[in-house]
Design an enzyme around this catalytic site. Structure first.
Site, short mmCIF file in Angstrom:
data_model
loop_
_atom_site.label_atom_id
_atom_site.label_comp_id
_atom_site.label_asym_id
_atom_site.label_seq_id
_atom_site.Cartn_x
_atom_site.Cartn_y
_atom_site.Cartn_z
N ASP A 159 -5.49 -1.98 4.42
CA ASP A 159 -6.62 -1.10 4.06
C ASP A 159 -7.61 -1.90 3.20
OD1 ASP A 159 -4.09 -0.51 2.13
OD2 ASP A 159 -5.93 -0.67 0.96
N ASP B 46 -8.62 -0.88 0.23
CA ASP B 46 -8.52 -0.27 -1.10
C ASP B 46 -9.62 0.80 -1.22
OD1 ASP B 46 -6.94 -0.16 -3.42
OD2 ASP B 46 -8.50 -1.13 -4.56
#
Ligand SMILES: CSC[C@H]1O[C@H](OP(=O)(O)O)[C@H](O)[C@@H]1O
Ligand SMILES: Nc1ncnc2[nH]cnc12
Length: 294
Positions: A212, A214
């Site tokens: 991801d 973040d």
């Protein structure tokens, strides 16, 4: 230290990696340590004839959060099991536009922002200070990079992993701060693991698997476990292919580590022999028996 070492490859599997495919002669075994219980039984076996020991970092079924992991027991158990090098496989968020989900980073530096963990095998009665200037074994990094390229993984060699305490993900301000610090990826587990591996004189390297962005990225939603797990399932297959390729490469008999990981305690102990605590020395038998003679 023997002149020729028969490597035993330790694999620590992070989120989404709770087993290793293709292991022959596999057996889950309990390993007792003076530091308490490891996260789970250890899985012993062979890949392409090479001895391997696998530990799911959070335990099978992921019952244990990052701050509650017994990192000392995990590393001590690996050492007691005869492991000579550790490959850490970890899910991370990306702090760098050039490292999207699905990308693999062979990190070479860490910034340790954890604060609620036991970080050393040593302490009162036996003080040691090992160097962490170069926390990752370059020999393992070379092998991991070559294997990742061989199996066609999107991979970057080098990068800084920010280790946060968790378990909550970062605030946007924290995420932006870590980007200003030039960190590349973020996770919650590789410290104190890397420090303890160094104290235990084990070569250590991390494969950080990006799941991801973040929460700093304007075009991506803030991270959630659901999103992480989705990407993780794809990453886990890639990680298994990487392991299949790298273990035979690392498994050949070799000399001592050129970077000196296996001699990290040679110049680290400072407590005078007559001031050493006998009870602590006994606990250090696996980790530091080579230099303490216990
Ligand atoms: C499930 S997302 C957060 C979780 O995943 C990472 O664990 P690991 O390094 O063991 O793969 C991260 O550090 C957090 O513990
Ligand atoms: N964004 C993130 N922050 C911390 N740990 C993570 N593990 C996976 N993604 C993460």
């Amino acid at each position: 230290m023997p002149d020729i070492i028969e490597p035993v490859i330790g694999l620590i599997g992070g989120s989404g990696l709770y087993d290793i495919d293709g292991l022959e002669e596999r057996e889950w075994r309990q390993v007792e340590t003076p530091w308490g219980e490891p996260s789970d039984l250890l899985l012993f076996g062979r890949l392409a004839g090479v001895r391997c020991v696998f530990l799911p970092r959070h335990g099978r079924g992921h019952p244990t959060p990052p701050s509650a992991l017994n990192y000392r027991a995990n590393i001590d158990a690996m050492k007691r099991a005869g492991v000579t090098e550790i490959i850490s496989l970890s899910a991370v968020g990306s702090l760098n536009e050039a490292l999207p989900p699905g990308h693999f980073v062979i990190v070479d530096q860490f910034i340790d922002r954890t604060f609620a963990r036991e970080k050393s095998f040593f302490g009162c009665g036996c003080v040691a200070h090992v160097s962490m200037a170069h926390p990752v074994c370059p020999r393992l990094g070379d092998a991991l990079e070559a294997s990742a390229r061989e199996v066609g993984l999107p991979v970057t060699r080098g990068g800084t992993y920010l280790v946060m305490e968790g378990p909550q993900f970062s605030t946007k301000a924290e995420s932006e701060l870590y980007r200003q610090w030039k960190c590349d990826v973020i996770g919650m587990t590789n410290m104190p693991e890397a420090k303890l591996a160094r104290e235990a004189e084990l070569c250590y390297a991390t494969v950080a698997m990006v799941t991801d962005f973040d929460c700093w990225h304007p075009d991506h939603d803030a991270v959630t476990v659901d999103a992480v797990v989705k990407v993780l399932l794809g990453n886990a297959d890639k990680a298994k292919a990487l392991v299949k390729s790298v273990v035979p490469a690392l498994g050949r008999p070799r000399g001592p580590c050129p970077a000196g990981c296996d001699r990290a305690l040679d110049n680290a102990l400072i407590t005078a022999p007559e001031k050493r605590d006998v009870a602590l020395l006994a606990k250090l038998d696996a980790v530091a028996g080579r230099v303490l003679g216990v």
